[in-house]
Design an enzyme around this catalytic site. Structure first.
Site, PDB file in Angstrom:
ATOM      1  CB  SER A 134      82.521  28.726 -18.223  1.00 54.00           C
ATOM      2  OG  SER A 134      82.759  29.403 -19.549  1.00 54.00           O
ATOM      3  CE1 TYR A 147      85.825  24.509 -19.782  1.00 54.88           C
ATOM      4  CE2 TYR A 147      84.285  26.166 -20.479  1.00 54.88           C
ATOM      5  CZ  TYR A 147      85.250  25.916 -19.764  1.00 54.88           C
ATOM      6  OH  TYR A 147      85.720  26.919 -18.922  1.00 54.88           O
TER       7      TYR A 147
HETATM    8  N1  LIG Z   1      90.524  31.168 -19.438  1.00 54.79           N
HETATM    9  C1  LIG Z   1      89.280  31.420 -19.858  1.00 54.79           C
HETATM   10  O1  LIG Z   1      89.050  32.373 -20.727  1.00 54.79           O
HETATM   11  C2  LIG Z   1      88.225  31.024 -18.773  1.00 54.79           C
HETATM   12  C3  LIG Z   1      86.982  31.404 -19.213  1.00 54.79           C
HETATM   13  C4  LIG Z   1      85.778  31.019 -18.466  1.00 54.79           C
HETATM   14  C5  LIG Z   1      86.249  30.095 -17.208  1.00 54.79           C
HETATM   15  N2  LIG Z   1      87.532  29.542 -17.122  1.00 54.79           N
HETATM   16  C6  LIG Z   1      87.738  28.566 -15.974  1.00 54.79           C
HETATM   17  O2  LIG Z   1      88.436  29.193 -15.132  1.00 54.79           O
HETATM   18  C7  LIG Z   1      89.339  28.091 -14.605  1.00 54.79           C
HETATM   19  C8  LIG Z   1      90.887  28.182 -14.782  1.00 54.79           C
HETATM   20  O3  LIG Z   1      91.164  28.209 -16.049  1.00 54.79           O
HETATM   21  P1  LIG Z   1      92.569  28.824 -16.747  1.00 54.79           P
HETATM   22  O4  LIG Z   1      92.398  29.512 -18.118  1.00 54.79           O
HETATM   23  O5  LIG Z   1      93.207  29.665 -15.671  1.00 54.79           O
HETATM   24  O6  LIG Z   1      93.545  27.353 -16.900  1.00 54.79           O
HETATM   25  P2  LIG Z   1      94.704  27.035 -17.318  1.00 54.79           P
HETATM   26  O7  LIG Z   1      95.523  28.485 -17.456  1.00 54.79           O
HETATM   27  O8  LIG Z   1      94.876  26.148 -18.414  1.00 54.79           O
HETATM   28  O9  LIG Z   1      95.240  26.337 -16.054  1.00 54.79           O
HETATM   29  C9  LIG Z   1      94.619  25.205 -15.630  1.00 54.79           C
HETATM   30  C10 LIG Z   1      95.077  24.561 -14.225  1.00 54.79           C
HETATM   31  O10 LIG Z   1      94.322  23.468 -13.857  1.00 54.79           O
HETATM   32  C11 LIG Z   1      95.418  22.411 -14.012  1.00 54.79           C
HETATM   33  N3  LIG Z   1      94.717  21.129 -14.274  1.00 54.79           N
HETATM   34  C12 LIG Z   1      94.051  20.744 -15.358  1.00 54.79           C
HETATM   35  N4  LIG Z   1      93.573  19.464 -15.306  1.00 54.79           N
HETATM   36  C13 LIG Z   1      93.699  19.190 -13.889  1.00 54.79           C
HETATM   37  C14 LIG Z   1      93.527  17.967 -13.267  1.00 54.79           C
HETATM   38  N5  LIG Z   1      92.700  16.850 -13.998  1.00 54.79           N
HETATM   39  N6  LIG Z   1      93.834  17.715 -12.106  1.00 54.79           N
HETATM   40  C15 LIG Z   1      94.680  18.752 -11.438  1.00 54.79           C
HETATM   41  N7  LIG Z   1      94.759  19.849 -11.964  1.00 54.79           N
HETATM   42  C16 LIG Z   1      94.403  20.072 -13.223  1.00 54.79           C
HETATM   43  C17 LIG Z   1      96.661  22.706 -14.788  1.00 54.79           C
HETATM   44  O11 LIG Z   1      97.630  22.209 -14.548  1.00 54.79           O
HETATM   45  P3  LIG Z   1      98.091  20.706 -15.201  1.00 54.79           P
HETATM   46  O12 LIG Z   1      97.877  20.736 -16.304  1.00 54.79           O
HETATM   47  O13 LIG Z   1      99.510  20.660 -14.595  1.00 54.79           O
HETATM   48  O14 LIG Z   1      97.238  19.734 -14.368  1.00 54.79           O
HETATM   49  C18 LIG Z   1      96.515  24.115 -14.371  1.00 54.79           C
HETATM   50  O15 LIG Z   1      97.235  24.411 -13.198  1.00 54.79           O
HETATM   51  C19 LIG Z   1      88.894  26.702 -15.179  1.00 54.79           C
HETATM   52  O16 LIG Z   1      87.816  26.241 -14.281  1.00 54.79           O
HETATM   53  C20 LIG Z   1      88.151  27.275 -16.543  1.00 54.79           C
HETATM   54  O17 LIG Z   1      87.317  26.299 -16.925  1.00 54.79           O
HETATM   55  C21 LIG Z   1      88.615  30.158 -17.842  1.00 54.79           C
END
Ligand SMILES: NC(=O)c1ccc[n+]([C@@H]2O[C@H](COP(=O)([O-])OP(=O)(O)OC[C@H]3O[C@@H](n4cnc5c(N)ncnc54)[C@H](OP(=O)(O)O)[C@@H]3O)[C@@H](O)[C@H]2O)c1
Length: 236
Positions: A134, A147
Site C-alpha cells: 500500500s 495498517y
Molecule cells: N482498496 C484499496 O484502495 C487498497 C489500496 C492499497 C492496498 N490495498 C491492499 O490490496 C489488497 C486487497 O484489498 P481489497 O481492497 O481488494 O480488499 P477487500 O475487497 O476488502 O477484500 C479482502 C479479501 O481478503 C479476505 N480476507 C480478509 N481477511 C482475511 C483473513 N484473515 N484470512 C483470509 N482472508 C481474509 C476477504 O474475505 P473475508 O472477509 O471473507 O475473509 C476478502 O476476500 C490488500 O492487501 C489491501 O491492503 C488496497
C-alpha cells in the site's frame, strides 16, 4: 498448468486477480474467511480449489499447503488478504494494541508463515511471491499508523526475502486506490465511486507477472494498460 495460491479471493483485488489468472489457464488455490462469498466468487471457474478460513490460523494454512500437494507444483503465491484495523482508524496515541496485534498477524505474520510453508515448491518452480502492499507503507498519513506500519514491515520482509532467495522473484505490489470493501472501511461514509475498480490493478499485476522484472517494489501505476489514463492517487 501453472499453479497459484491467492489469499483473500472472495472480493476486491484477490477476486479480480483469481478470475484473470483462471481465465488464462492457471490452477488456483484460494481462500477467504466467509465460505459462501468465496464459493460465489469462484463459481464457474475451472481448476480452482476454494478453502475457506483465516490466514492467521495455522491449521487453515496447512490445508492450503495440502491442497497444492496433488499437483506438487507452485509457481505463484499472492499474499493479498489484509486487515485494515478499526474504522475509522485511530491515531497511534489511541490505537488499541490488541487490535494492532491482529493487524500485524494478518498483514505480516500470516504472509511470512505462508512463504515459510510454501517456500519449497515455490523455489523448485523458480516461482514468484507477491505481497500486496500500500502507499501507506511508504507515506505517513495521520490515522494510518497501524495498517501502514504493518504494510511497511511487509515491504521490508519482501525486500529481505528477495536478497535471501535469488531463485525467487519477490514483489511488493502497491495496487493504488481501488473501489473495494477495505477502501470503504478506510473512508467510512465517503463516496468512493471515483476510485478505479480492482480489475484495473489486477490487470497491472498480470502485466508485472508477465514481464517478470527483478524482485522489488512495484506500483500498479508502473504497469498501466495501454491507452488508459491513471486516476490521481487519493488514498492508501
Ligand atoms: N482498496 C484499496 O484502495 C487498497 C489500496 C492499497 C492496498 N490495498 C491492499 O490490496 C489488497 C486487497 O484489498 P481489497 O481492497 O481488494 O480488499 P477487500 O475487497 O476488502 O477484500 C479482502 C479479501 O481478503 C479476505 N480476507 C480478509 N481477511 C482475511 C483473513 N484473515 N484470512 C483470509 N482472508 C481474509 C476477504 O474475505 P473475508 O472477509 O471473507 O475473509 C476478502 O476476500 C490488500 O492487501 C489491501 O491492503 C488496497
Amino acid at each position: 498448468m501453472p499453479t497459484a495460491v491467492i489469499t483473500g479471493a472472495s472480493q476486491g483485488l484477490g477476486r479480480a486477480t483469481a478470475r484473470a489468472l483462471a481465465e488464462r489457464g492457471w490452477s488456483l488455490v484460494v481462500d477467504a474467511r466467509h465460505a459462501a462469498e468465496l464459493a460465489a466468487a469462484v463459481r464457474g471457474l475451472t481448476a480452482v480449489t476454494a478453502i475457506p478460513g483465516d490466514v492467521t490460523d495455522p491449521a487453515h494454512r496447512a490445508r492450503i499447503a495440502t491442497a497444492i500437494s496433488p499437483a506438487g507444483r507452485l509457481d505463484l503465491l499472492i499474499n493479498n488478504a489484509s486487515r485494515l484495523g478499526p474504522s475509522p482508524q485511530p491515531v497511534l496515541r489511541r490505537y488499541p494494541l490488541a487490535e494492532l496485534g491482529q493487524v500485524y498477524q494478518t498483514n505480516v505474520l500470516a504472509p511470512l508463515a505462508l512463504i515459510q510453508l510454501l517456500g519449497g515448491p515455490l523455489t523448485a518452480a523458480g516461482g514468484t511471491v507477491v505481497n500486496v502492499s500500500s502507499d501507506a507503507a511508504a507515506d505517513a498519513y495521520p490515522g494510518w499508523g497501524g495498517y501502514g506500519s504493518a504494510k511497511a514491515a511487509l515491504d521490508q520482509l519482501t525486500a529481505v526475502l528477495a536478497a535471501e532467495e535469488p531463485a525467487l522473484r519477490c514483489y511488493a505490489f502497491d495496487p493504488g486506490d481501488m473501489r473495494t470493501a477495505l477502501h470503504q472501511q478506510a473512508f467510512p461514509g465517503e463516496d468512493i465511486s471515483d476510485r478505479p475498480e480492482p480489475e484495473v490493478a489486477a490487470a497491472a499485476l498480470l502485466r508485472l507477472l508477465g514481464e517478470r522484472p527483478p524482485s522489488g517494489r512495484y506500483r500498479a501505476s508502473d504497469y498501466p494498460a495501454a491507452g488508459l489514463e491513471q486516476s490521481p492517487a487519493v488514498a492508501r
